[in-house]
Design an enzyme around this catalytic site. Structure first.
Site, mmCIF file in Angstrom:
data_model
loop_
_atom_site.group_PDB
_atom_site.id
_atom_site.type_symbol
_atom_site.label_atom_id
_atom_site.label_comp_id
_atom_site.label_asym_id
_atom_site.label_seq_id
_atom_site.Cartn_x
_atom_site.Cartn_y
_atom_site.Cartn_z
ATOM 1 N N LYS A 9 4.727 6.569 -8.574
ATOM 2 C CA LYS A 9 3.323 6.406 -8.957
ATOM 3 C C LYS A 9 2.597 7.765 -8.965
ATOM 4 O O LYS A 9 3.153 8.767 -8.537
ATOM 5 C CB LYS A 9 2.649 5.424 -7.996
ATOM 6 C CG LYS A 9 3.216 4.000 -8.085
ATOM 7 C CD LYS A 9 2.982 3.408 -9.438
ATOM 8 C CE LYS A 9 3.301 1.933 -9.591
ATOM 9 N NZ LYS A 9 4.516 1.419 -9.025
HETATM 10 C C1 LIG Z 1 1.430 -2.823 -12.129
HETATM 11 C C2 LIG Z 1 1.958 -2.858 -10.733
HETATM 12 N N1 LIG Z 1 1.346 -3.661 -9.842
HETATM 13 C C3 LIG Z 1 1.765 -3.719 -8.570
HETATM 14 C C4 LIG Z 1 2.830 -2.994 -8.114
HETATM 15 C C5 LIG Z 1 3.297 -3.157 -6.710
HETATM 16 O O1 LIG Z 1 3.221 -1.992 -5.964
HETATM 17 P P1 LIG Z 1 4.162 -1.774 -4.694
HETATM 18 O O2 LIG Z 1 5.532 -1.483 -5.205
HETATM 19 O O3 LIG Z 1 3.538 -0.585 -4.018
HETATM 20 O O4 LIG Z 1 4.101 -2.999 -3.876
HETATM 21 C C6 LIG Z 1 3.486 -2.141 -8.997
HETATM 22 C C7 LIG Z 1 4.608 -1.310 -8.528
HETATM 23 O O5 LIG Z 1 5.700 -1.334 -8.920
HETATM 24 C C8 LIG Z 1 3.052 -2.086 -10.347
HETATM 25 O O6 LIG Z 1 3.668 -1.301 -11.240
#
Ligand SMILES: Cc1ncc(COP(=O)(O)O)c(C=O)c1O
Length: 396
Positions: free
Chosen positions: A195
């Site tokens: 990210k």
């Molecule tokens: C659009 C989106 N929402 C939510 C998430 C969830 O984040 P995390 O992996 O930090 O739980 C991601 C991550 O992959 C994502 O790309």
């Protein structure tokens, strides 16, 4: 014509270039080491410091740190008050978490199709999916491009719904000059290593509503009103659990890394935009390759760079192009399998093919190319060369 690596030719690169990668420097490492030498490894001073720095960066009143992006979305659904019988509108072109967070709270995700050019949630489709049971809209800033927040705000206000942004991809972007993180009632972020900034795992929710922020801080701490450090400062052992919460806390180690990463974010977003522009220029000359459209009123954070293949101009499928690019040393990916096509959603909610035709058709053609701030110019040229080579061999 050059022979493809998949057919035994020489690959463009020997080592696989990933589609995303963190950038951790000495200052980041020092920041974490300092915390390791301190008294507080978690729930200490770095949490509030990261929250303040983050809120200031995005121009929101409050930021609440949690331990991943999924927890951020879940926490948002909790304060929205989603429960059994409630519906929340969400696009299918996203990671499963964007919809799972609704199900965690017992709610029902209602999938609204995306715009064919940008693949961002289509406000007209949102409007069409509203029922008396709708509680909120989740807008996903897919690939790092902010959604059409003015249109979504108008719809949300007209129907008295809360507007939630899944801004996991879009930290550092803006819409009509307003930064991502200050565009919705609640905005959720992820700090996974690919990210815009990373804390290993981590997440944040921003809002202008201090009451919601307070409730989110309780929710991330088991539903308990005071945290360990506050009790220590008050010299008190008493605490009260007022609601069912979770342990969604982000450690001080991670917050220190986040603060240090945040200093570099603006430069990193510029670098991502520069790479995206180079890709745009290069692919403008390849008719079978079509980048996603960009709105002219946004600054795109470019978490991902996506191309769509014009399959009518190729004699192979997307899967074959994908494998050929991997063989050339380019770590391509696909974002995403539309959420409503996953087995869980089909079985639990009766979704399936035909529900969101724009997302489904787009999915068949998508390939994500490598894009991250620490990419070298030569890496970018390798990607372009590999795409040119593969498309040249496979085009009709
Ligand atoms: C659009 C989106 N929402 C939510 C998430 C969830 O984040 P995390 O992996 O930090 O739980 C991601 C991550 O992959 C994502 O790309």
């Amino acid at each position: 014509m050059e022979k493809l690596a998949i057919d035994g030719g020489k690959p463009v690169r020997k080592n696989l270039l990933p589609y995303g990668h963190q950038w951790v420097d000495e200052a980041d490492i020092q920041a974490v080491v300092e915390v390791l030498r301190s008294d507080w490894l978690t729930t200490g001073p770095k949490v509030a410091e990261f929250e303040r720095a983050f809120a200031d960066f995005v121009g929101a009143k409050e930021a609440v740190a949690v331990n991943n992006g999924t927890a951020a979305l879940h926490t948002a659904m909790y304060v929205v008050g989603v429960g059994p019988g409630d519906e929340v509108i969400v696009p299918p072109m996203t990671f499963a978490s964007s919809a799972n967070c609704i199900v965690f709270q017992g709610g029902t995700p209602v999938f609204a199709d995306v715009d064919p050019g940008t693949l961002l949630i289509d406000p007209a489709q949102v409007e069409a999916k509203i029922t008396p049971r709708t509680k909120a809209i989740i807008a996903v800033d897919y690939t790092g491009q902010p959604c059409d927040y003015d249109a979504l705000r108008t719809i949300a206000d007209r129907h008295k719904l809360l507007l939630v942004a899944d801004a996991s991809h879009a930290l550092g972007g803006s819409y009509k000059g307003r930064p991502v993180g200050a565009l919705a009632d609640l905005s959720a972020f992820s700090f996974h290593p690919v990210k815009p900034i990373t804390t290993g795992e981590g997440g944040m929710i921003t809002t202008d509503d201090p009451g919601l922020a307070q409730r989110m801080r309780v929710f991330r701490n088991h539903g308990i009103t005071t945290d360990h450090r506050q009790r220590e400062q008050q010299g008190s052992w008493f605490y009260e659990m007022v609601d069912l919460g979770y342990n969604y806390r982000l450690t001080d180690l991670q917050c220190a890394l986040g603060i240090s990463q945040l200093h570099k974010l603006s430069e990193w977003v510029k670098r991502r935009q520069e790479i995206a522009q180079r890709y745009d220029e290069a692919f403008a000359g390849i008719p079978a390759v079509e980048p996603l459209e960009m709105r002219n009123d946004v600054s795109h954070a470019y978490h991902l760079y996506m191309i769509r293949l014009d399959l009518a101009q190729l004699r192979v499928t997307r899967a074959k192009v994908f494998s050929a690019l991997r063989a050339e040393g380019i770590g391509v990916n696909v974002h995403y399998i539309p959420v409503h096509l996953h087995l869980f959603y089909r079985e639990r909610f009766g979704t399936g093919p035909g529900l969101c035709p724009v997302a489904e058709t787009a999915y068949e053609r998508l390939i994500t190319l490598p894009l991250f701030a620490v990419m070298r110019d030569q890496d970018v040229e390798d990607v372009i060369e590999a795409v040119r080579k593969v498309i040249e061999v496979y085009q009709l």
